[in-house]
Design an enzyme around this catalytic site. Sequence first.
Site, PDB file in Angstrom:
ATOM      1  CG  LEU A 279      -1.757   1.247   1.480  1.00  0.00           C
ATOM      2  CD1 LEU A 279      -2.751   1.484   0.347  1.00  0.00           C
ATOM      3  CD2 LEU A 279      -2.485   1.132   2.814  1.00  0.00           C
ATOM      4  CB  VAL A 280       3.403   2.586   2.346  1.00  0.00           C
ATOM      5  CG1 VAL A 280       2.444   2.502   3.521  1.00  0.00           C
ATOM      6  CG2 VAL A 280       4.449   1.471   2.424  1.00  0.00           C
ATOM      7  NE  ARG A 281       6.519  -2.271  -2.580  1.00  0.00           N
ATOM      8  CZ  ARG A 281       6.329  -3.578  -2.610  1.00  0.00           C
ATOM      9  NH1 ARG A 281       5.349  -4.084  -3.339  1.00  0.00           N
ATOM     10  NH2 ARG A 281       7.114  -4.380  -1.925  1.00  0.00           N
TER      11      ARG A 281
ATOM     12  CD  GLN B 196       1.642   0.031   9.082  1.00  0.00           C
ATOM     13  OE1 GLN B 196       2.504   0.571   8.390  1.00  0.00           O
ATOM     14  NE2 GLN B 196       1.367  -1.256   8.955  1.00  0.00           N
ATOM     15  CD  GLN B 197      -2.247  -0.981  16.356  1.00  0.00           C
ATOM     16  OE1 GLN B 197      -2.163  -2.092  15.857  1.00  0.00           O
ATOM     17  NE2 GLN B 197      -3.219  -0.644  17.170  1.00  0.00           N
TER      18      GLN B 197
ATOM     19  NE  ARG C  71      10.007  -2.493  15.731  1.00  0.00           N
ATOM     20  CZ  ARG C  71       9.915  -1.420  14.949  1.00  0.00           C
ATOM     21  NH1 ARG C  71       8.791  -1.155  14.332  1.00  0.00           N
ATOM     22  NH2 ARG C  71      10.946  -0.611  14.805  1.00  0.00           N
TER      23      ARG C  71
ATOM     24  CG  ASN D 225      -5.170  13.380  -5.179  1.00  0.00           C
ATOM     25  OD1 ASN D 225      -5.483  12.663  -6.127  1.00  0.00           O
ATOM     26  ND2 ASN D 225      -3.941  13.885  -5.040  1.00  0.00           N
TER      27      ASN D 225
ATOM     28  NE  ARG E 154      -0.962  -1.832  -5.477  1.00  0.00           N
ATOM     29  CZ  ARG E 154       0.171  -2.500  -5.348  1.00  0.00           C
ATOM     30  NH1 ARG E 154       0.205  -3.797  -5.623  1.00  0.00           N
ATOM     31  NH2 ARG E 154       1.287  -1.893  -4.991  1.00  0.00           N
TER      32      ARG E 154
END
Length: 204
Positions: A70-72, A80-81, A137, A153, A164
Site C-alpha cells: 500500500l505505502v508504495r 500506521q499503528q 517485534r 486525493n 490494485r
Amino acid sequence: MEVTLKATTCPKKPLSYIGSIAGMCYDRQDKGDPVKRAINIGKQGHLSPFEHLVFTWDVQGLSRAISHQLVRHRIASYTQQSQRYVKVEEFDIDDYVIPPAIAKDDVARKKFELSCKASFNTYAELIEDGFKAEDARYLLPNAKDTRIVVTMNCREFAHFYALRSDKAAQWEIRIMAEKMLETLNMDDEYQTLYNLIKEGAING
C-alpha cells in the site's frame, strides 16, 4: 478487513465541487452544469481538478505484508499503528491474516498457525526478559494484522484502484481496493463518482 471512510473534503456533492474548480480554468464556474463538466474532463484525462477532492480511510485488519504494498503509492499520506510502541499482549490467530490458499488446506493452515504461535511465544519471552518491543517485534510475521489511516486525493485513488483491483494484483490488496471504493457507493453524485472510478473512466 474493515474499511471506513473517515473524512472527505466534499461530503455532499463531489462532482459539483470538481466541476466548479474545473470551470475556474476557463472562467466558466458559474456557467453550465458542473457535474457534466467534471464527468467530461475526467473522461478527457484533464484530472488535476480531481486532486482537490480528498478522502481519508481507516483500514483495520490488514496484514503487515499488504501495508508494505500500500505505502508504495507515494501520492498519499499514511499513519500506521506502531509495533514499536504498541505491544502484542496475547496470541489470537484471528489477529493474523491467513491467505485463502493456505486457509483451505488443513495441513498447511495448521503449519501456518503453529508458526505464528511460535513467533509470538518467542516475542513474548523476549519482552518478559526485558527486551524492548521495538527489538522483539522483528519476530512478528507479515501475517500479523495492523491498522492504518490512508489519505488520497481522488485522482490518485482512481489510479490506485485501477492498479490494485486488477486480477494481477494480490488478493488482499484487491479486497482493500474494493472496500475503499465501496465506501463511496452512496447516493446522488457519489454514486456517479463511484461508477466512474469502477469503470476506469477517470484513470489517467
